[in-house]
Design an enzyme around this catalytic site. Structure first.
Site, PDB file in Angstrom:
ATOM      1  N   HIS A 134       0.840  -1.199   0.000  1.00  0.00           N
ATOM      2  CA  HIS A 134       0.000   0.000   0.000  1.00  0.00           C
ATOM      3  C   HIS A 134       0.875   1.249   0.000  1.00  0.00           C
ATOM      4  CE1 HIS A 134       0.053   1.369   4.324  1.00  0.00           C
ATOM      5  NE2 HIS A 134       0.208   0.084   4.603  1.00  0.00           N
ATOM      6  N   ASP A 146       5.592   2.578   7.479  1.00  0.00           N
ATOM      7  CA  ASP A 146       4.233   2.145   7.133  1.00  0.00           C
ATOM      8  C   ASP A 146       3.607   3.122   6.147  1.00  0.00           C
ATOM      9  OD1 ASP A 146       1.781   0.903   7.103  1.00  0.00           O
ATOM     10  OD2 ASP A 146       1.159   1.611   9.066  1.00  0.00           O
ATOM     11  N   GLU A 180      -5.530   1.864   2.012  1.00  0.00           N
ATOM     12  CA  GLU A 180      -5.376   0.680   2.870  1.00  0.00           C
ATOM     13  C   GLU A 180      -5.670   1.015   4.316  1.00  0.00           C
ATOM     14  OE1 GLU A 180      -3.000  -2.124   5.511  1.00  0.00           O
ATOM     15  OE2 GLU A 180      -3.020   0.059   5.355  1.00  0.00           O
ATOM     16  N   GLU A 181      -5.218   2.192   4.746  1.00  0.00           N
ATOM     17  CA  GLU A 181      -5.347   2.555   6.157  1.00  0.00           C
ATOM     18  C   GLU A 181      -6.795   2.762   6.581  1.00  0.00           C
ATOM     19  OE1 GLU A 181      -3.068   2.270   8.161  1.00  0.00           O
ATOM     20  OE2 GLU A 181      -1.141   2.604   7.192  1.00  0.00           O
ATOM     21  N   ASP A 209       4.224  -5.087   3.711  1.00  0.00           N
ATOM     22  CA  ASP A 209       3.665  -4.011   4.529  1.00  0.00           C
ATOM     23  C   ASP A 209       4.521  -3.856   5.784  1.00  0.00           C
ATOM     24  OD1 ASP A 209       2.100  -2.166   5.804  1.00  0.00           O
ATOM     25  OD2 ASP A 209       0.241  -3.308   5.683  1.00  0.00           O
ATOM     26  N   HIS A 296       2.169   4.583  13.135  1.00  0.00           N
ATOM     27  CA  HIS A 296       1.062   5.533  12.976  1.00  0.00           C
ATOM     28  C   HIS A 296       1.293   6.834  13.745  1.00  0.00           C
ATOM     29  CE1 HIS A 296      -2.281   2.575  11.456  1.00  0.00           C
ATOM     30  NE2 HIS A 296      -1.193   2.595  10.689  1.00  0.00           N
TER      31      HIS A 296
END
Length: 585
Positions: A134, A146, A180-181, A209, A296
């Site tokens: 992603h 990420d 994706e998130e 990922d 994140h």
């Protein structure tokens, strides 16, 4: 990686008949009774050796993604200007390399935006091996681990495939997913857009990922499946003992391919779950700390990536791609080279050592001659032995003369056999010889004011609310019972040439939290960019407990020791620190 596990079950399919050649021995997976059996992904009978993917090139892509985020509001969230610029960067490079590139608009995405699909024009169109990652990130930061790591890994592999342009036995298709998130929406849209025939063409989907986590592990999706065999075979050749990607199940873009009956696998290095003691023992890193402490968060920048983990993932992708889709010629003998550890420090007039490890990755074992380049003036490098049979190891000795150039340098170790493979070591040369020794933390008991500490207001205190362990002063982080962050840090120069380096501090944790299972408030301990440990309200106990760490990896360096306490919106947790030392001897 998406932050919450999907509730739907994951169908498990196992496939028979696939043989992957590694070190002259086939690895074959067998079916499990009662599971669905689909057509296998068979590796060609004869494959050329996979190329060595340059981790420096992958890191250069990461730098581009970080710059794109910085120029577009600090993130690359799906549908944002940062995402669009990221897609344009990847698309432009692929088109210049000769790929057939298309964009697919995801109208049902939370943030409607485009998937990017690139196909290399070689191999049968009804025999497709697909590699995906992603491209979007969260809005909190630039999203480099990420998942710029997965995106950059695939981009560099795609560019190397185009540059070498080998004979193809299967069609290779790359994909960079949007949204994706927000729930794997881009990949779901793509899978749903395929008819039954098109889905049948895809013989395997491989997902990547978060493949550069700083405290990373080596995880493979469906690790025991036939589909995973080439990915596992490469990491097995490095002695990594990979494990099942339990944390990532149902949380990334392989999910809807699995649901559609397409064989899947992939690499991951871990997100917010914590590394176990057993994993730290075999992989290194910090036990009981998250694989990615910046998951994140705004700190997910280029500094939040392990070059070693990233390099092993990139090379593993190349190995799998070549095994599954590249043919032509007699199988080539191949090997890998690694250096352990990847960083060393040496003082003028002293020497240090590292181990060079080789492994046979294809064909038969072969003789490998070792050499080094990049050493600064006054530093000599020798190997004992200077030539090994792949699968063997050698001791590399780095000796600095009294007048050696000081600074930090990259030493490239090259193994030469039927092919050439390389690895790197970061060498820091310091000016002083011998071990200066002693305690290098200033004012570790906090009795002499705040110097040389840098601390949030009120952290260094003699308040009677929490007692000091010794003397009158201590560092008291948090304890407010409301959303709050406190920091305490000191820059320290760790002497070179010592036999031991022990960081020690005494910690008392007091909390009003009542949970026995949820870490609401946390204290993170860092040296440089690496997290040594994380404590929380779950570690609360009466009195002080001593915490110690081996920090020999920082010998000869100037680094920042940092304590960061974060507290949520209710119920206080106090992290009280006293008597901090870093003893070199």
């Amino acid at each position: 990686m998406r932050g919450r596990t999907l509730s739907a079950g994951i169908a498990l399919a196992v496939f028979t008949g696939m043989t992957v050649t590694l070190a002259a021995q086939p690895v074959t997976a067998s079916p499990i009774a009662g599971t669905a059996v689909a057509r296998p992904i068979a590796a060609p009978a004869a494959v050329l050796a996979a190329p060595d993917i340059s981790v420096s090139n992958v890191q250069a892509h990461l730098t581009q993604f970080n710059s794109i985020a910085s120029s577009n509001g600090g993130n690359r969230r799906a549908g944002s200007a940062g995402y669009t610029a990221s897609l344009t960067y990847v698309k432009t490079r692929l088109q210049a390399a000769g790929y057939t590139v298309s964009e697919q608009y995801c109208s049902s995405c939370t943030y409607p935006s485009n998937n990017l699909i690139a196909e290399w024009p070689g191999g049968p169109a009804d025999q497709v091996v697909m590699f995906g990652a992603h491209l979007d990130g969260v809005s909190a930061g630039p999203g480099i681990n990420d998942n710029a790591t997965g995106s950059a890994t695939l981009l560099e592999n795609a560019l190397v495939l185009a540059a070498q342009s080998p004979t193809m036995t299967k069609r290779v298709r790359f994909a960079w997913w949007t949204d994706e998130e927000q729930g794997l929406n881009g990949s779901r849209f793509y899978v749903n857009s395929l008819n039954a025939t098109q889905r049948g063409y895809i013989k395997g989907y491989y997902n990547f990922d978060m493949v550069g986590s700083t405290n990373g592990g080596y995880f493979i999706n469906r690790v025991t499946s036939t589909t995973a065999a080439p990915l596992k075979a490469y990491w097995d050749s490095l002695g990594l003992q990979p494990e099942e990607n339990v944390e990532g199940q149902g949380r990334s873009d392989d999910y809807y391919f699995q649901q559609a009956g397409i064989p899947t696998s992939g690499y991951a290095a871990g997100a917010s779950a914590r590394k176990t003691s057993a994993q730290a023992a075999k992989w290194g890193g910090t036990a009981n700390s998250a694989y990615d402490t910046c998951y994140h968060r705004a700190c997910d920048t280029t500094a939040n990536v392990s070059a070693t983990v990233l390099n092993r993932a990139a090379d593993g992708v190349a190995y799998a791609l070549w095994q599954l889709a590249v043919g032509g010629g007699t199988p080539t003998n191949d090997f890998s080279v690694a250096v352990n550890p990847t960083a060393r420090s040496v003082a003028r007039g002293a020497s240090t050592t590292a181990t060079v490890v080789t492994a046979t990755t294809a064909g038969s074992a072969q003789s490998v001659s070792l050499s080094a380049s990049g050493a600064p003036t006054g530093v000599s490098v020798s190997f004992s032995p200077s030539s090994v049979t792949s699968g063997g190891s050698a001791t590399m000795t780095l000796t600095a003369s009294a007048g050696a150039a000081t600074g930090t340098f990259t030493i490239t170790v090259t193994g030469t056999g039927s092919v050439t493979r390389s690895a790197s070591l970061t060498l820091t040369v310091t000016g002083a010889g011998g071990c200066a020794g002693g305690q290098v933390i200033g004012n570790g008991g906090f009795e002499s004011g705040s110097t040389p500490w840098t601390a949030s207001s009120g952290v260094i205190t003699s308040s009677s609310g929490q007692p000091a362990r010794t003397g009158s002063y201590k560092a008291w982080l948090d304890g407010y019972g409301s959303t709050h962050t406190d920091t305490l840090s000191q820059s320290v120069t760790v002497p070179a040439g010592c036999a031991s380096y022990t960081l020690s501090f005494w910690l008392h944790i007091d909390t009003a939290e009542t949970t026995a299972s949820t870490a609401y408030d946390r204290l993170t301990v860092q040296v440089g960019s690496a997290a040594l440990a994380t404590y929380s309200n779950l570690n609360a106990a009466a009195g002080y407990a001593q915490r110690t760490f081996n920090v020999a990896a920082y010998a000869g360096q100037t680094v920042t020791l940092r304590f960061t306490g974060t507290e949520d919106s209710s119920l206080q947790t106090s992290f009280v620190i006293d008597d901090v030392t870093l003893q070199a001897s």
